[in-house]
Design a protein around this motif. Sequence first.
Motif, mmCIF file in Angstrom:
data_model
loop_
_atom_site.group_PDB
_atom_site.id
_atom_site.type_symbol
_atom_site.label_atom_id
_atom_site.label_comp_id
_atom_site.label_asym_id
_atom_site.label_seq_id
_atom_site.Cartn_x
_atom_site.Cartn_y
_atom_site.Cartn_z
ATOM 1 N N ILE A 1 -11.983 7.237 -0.343
ATOM 2 C CA ILE A 1 -11.184 6.032 -0.120
ATOM 3 C C ILE A 1 -11.690 5.279 1.110
ATOM 4 O O ILE A 1 -11.855 4.049 1.084
ATOM 5 N N GLY B 1 -3.999 8.521 -7.501
ATOM 6 C CA GLY B 1 -4.103 9.333 -6.285
ATOM 7 C C GLY B 1 -3.758 10.785 -6.540
ATOM 8 O O GLY B 1 -4.397 11.695 -6.007
ATOM 9 N N SER C 1 -2.025 3.281 -8.647
ATOM 10 C CA SER C 1 -2.772 4.064 -7.657
ATOM 11 C C SER C 1 -2.057 5.354 -7.290
ATOM 12 O O SER C 1 -2.697 6.324 -6.885
ATOM 13 N N ILE D 1 -2.403 6.921 -2.346
ATOM 14 C CA ILE D 1 -3.343 8.040 -2.275
ATOM 15 C C ILE D 1 -3.264 8.689 -0.898
ATOM 16 O O ILE D 1 -3.257 9.923 -0.765
ATOM 17 N N SER E 1 -11.107 13.022 -1.406
ATOM 18 C CA SER E 1 -10.543 11.748 -1.842
ATOM 19 C C SER E 1 -10.329 10.812 -0.657
ATOM 20 O O SER E 1 -10.546 9.602 -0.763
ATOM 21 N N THR F 1 -6.914 13.451 -5.933
ATOM 22 C CA THR F 1 -6.864 14.423 -4.844
ATOM 23 C C THR F 1 -7.118 15.857 -5.312
ATOM 24 O O THR F 1 -7.462 16.719 -4.507
ATOM 25 N N THR G 1 -2.018 12.632 -0.201
ATOM 26 C CA THR G 1 -3.037 13.583 0.260
ATOM 27 C C THR G 1 -2.470 14.719 1.115
ATOM 28 O O THR G 1 -2.781 15.893 0.874
ATOM 29 N N MET H 1 -4.418 1.465 -2.193
ATOM 30 C CA MET H 1 -4.845 2.792 -1.759
ATOM 31 C C MET H 1 -3.751 3.550 -1.001
ATOM 32 O O MET H 1 -3.874 4.750 -0.762
#
Length: 481
Positions: free
Chosen positions: A167, A353, A349, A292, A163, A357, A296, A289
């Motif tokens: 991104i 996200g 998001s 995300i 991911s 992920t 992560t 973004m």
Amino acid sequence: MAKKPVQLDENGKRKFSIRDCLAYAAGDLGCNMSFALKGTMAIFWTQFMKLDLWYSLLLIVVQVWDAINDPLIGSIIDADKRQYKRNKFLSYIWFGSIGLIIGGACCFLPFPNAPTWAKMIIFIAGYVVWDAFYTIANVPYGSLLSLISKEPADRASLSAWRSVGSIAGNMLPMVILPFIIYDANNNLIGERVFLAALIMGALGFLCFQFMIRNTEIREEVEVQLDDAPKFNVIKAMGNFLKNRPAVGATLAAVGMFIGMQGGTTAVTVLFQSYFKNVQASGIAQMFAMIPIFVFTPLARKMVVKYGKQELATFGAIVSIVASILMLLLPMSGDNKGMMVYILCQLINSLGLGIYSTVSWAMMGDAIDYNEWKHGTREEGTVYALHSFFRKLAQGVGPAIVLVIMVWLGYIGANEGNQTAEVALRMRYLVPALYLVSAALQLIGLKFIYNLDKKTLAEMNAELEVRRGETVEDTAVEVTAE
């Protein structure tokens, strides 16, 4: 300074580490260097090439090629039992990455004054060339996850880092390109899109080379002997449809791409005509973004604690809430309204996200599920069919959305100068698309995908026993000989 020795596992393979995660992330970065510009395709072909509704029809036509292309290449990879120096998946990726250097640019050949029939041929030919090489690289790349490690936590890390690669691959065109390919009047400059596609193709090739050189295969696919059962494509496709985790994960991905890809053109027009600042669209998407990236590093621990399906379902619910807020909250066509949009996108998001992920790890588990229930892994075919439906959403979704936009009054030839009524309709169309997207994700993840944390543990335990028995049987046969 002495070089630190490489640590090996019990099978003599390099131990799983951050190096595997970075390599796998680089693979999706390479894919997205080619794929990211697809979001610009509708604007290029409607506003610059002036195809308008023809583009919607042609985009649906080329999905017929996808219907043949993805499962065909997936089945070819599964049926290929030749010995390769490193790994057959890596070999196919290497070949596909070469074609992607120019494949993406073929979709943006700038001939706005050509006859309509010539533009149609240029579009179909360019798309077919790009799609063929993209599939050759992308299908085996997705299949690699289940071969790099069998550990659920490792797969969660690989999925999360994929991911990150995705991104990063989207951010470059998303943030930088609006300042390059649009003029001061918010109109697209087609020749610059073509040059950008060439540069991104070359960057993608370099990313793939890094991935190939740093990928360790720990769950090697066995090569069948001549007297082994022949590969059956029809049976493999039937198994896919009976594979509930694969179908559920695929429906969720379709939903995600209807929102992401289907909404891209509408979002561009929203910033062109409602907020009147198309350059800000990239910055707004960059802020979206952030959740995300925040999630992560937490993905691995969260998966161990809660499970992939459980986390992804929660993410879909968060996205539904964000979409409803975007629909209901007042959003004026100025900077204040843009901030409301960005805030809602941040929440959306976060949900996206959480799902993205772990999404690829869920497909890795779906491949194991196929082995658990049907006795065959069929990585290439399972992933190819998953990829086909994703790409169908990526193609048909924007086509359907464009038809809706035209029905709502959008005129491609007007470029960034849509009427106030059309601009207002885009303001409501965008969150409506996000809501449909999140609802499809929830249906696929909660009600179809059936590998919750407990079931997944049972499946992995049983597969480990089966594989252990297979190894023991093979050892007995060799000893007897």
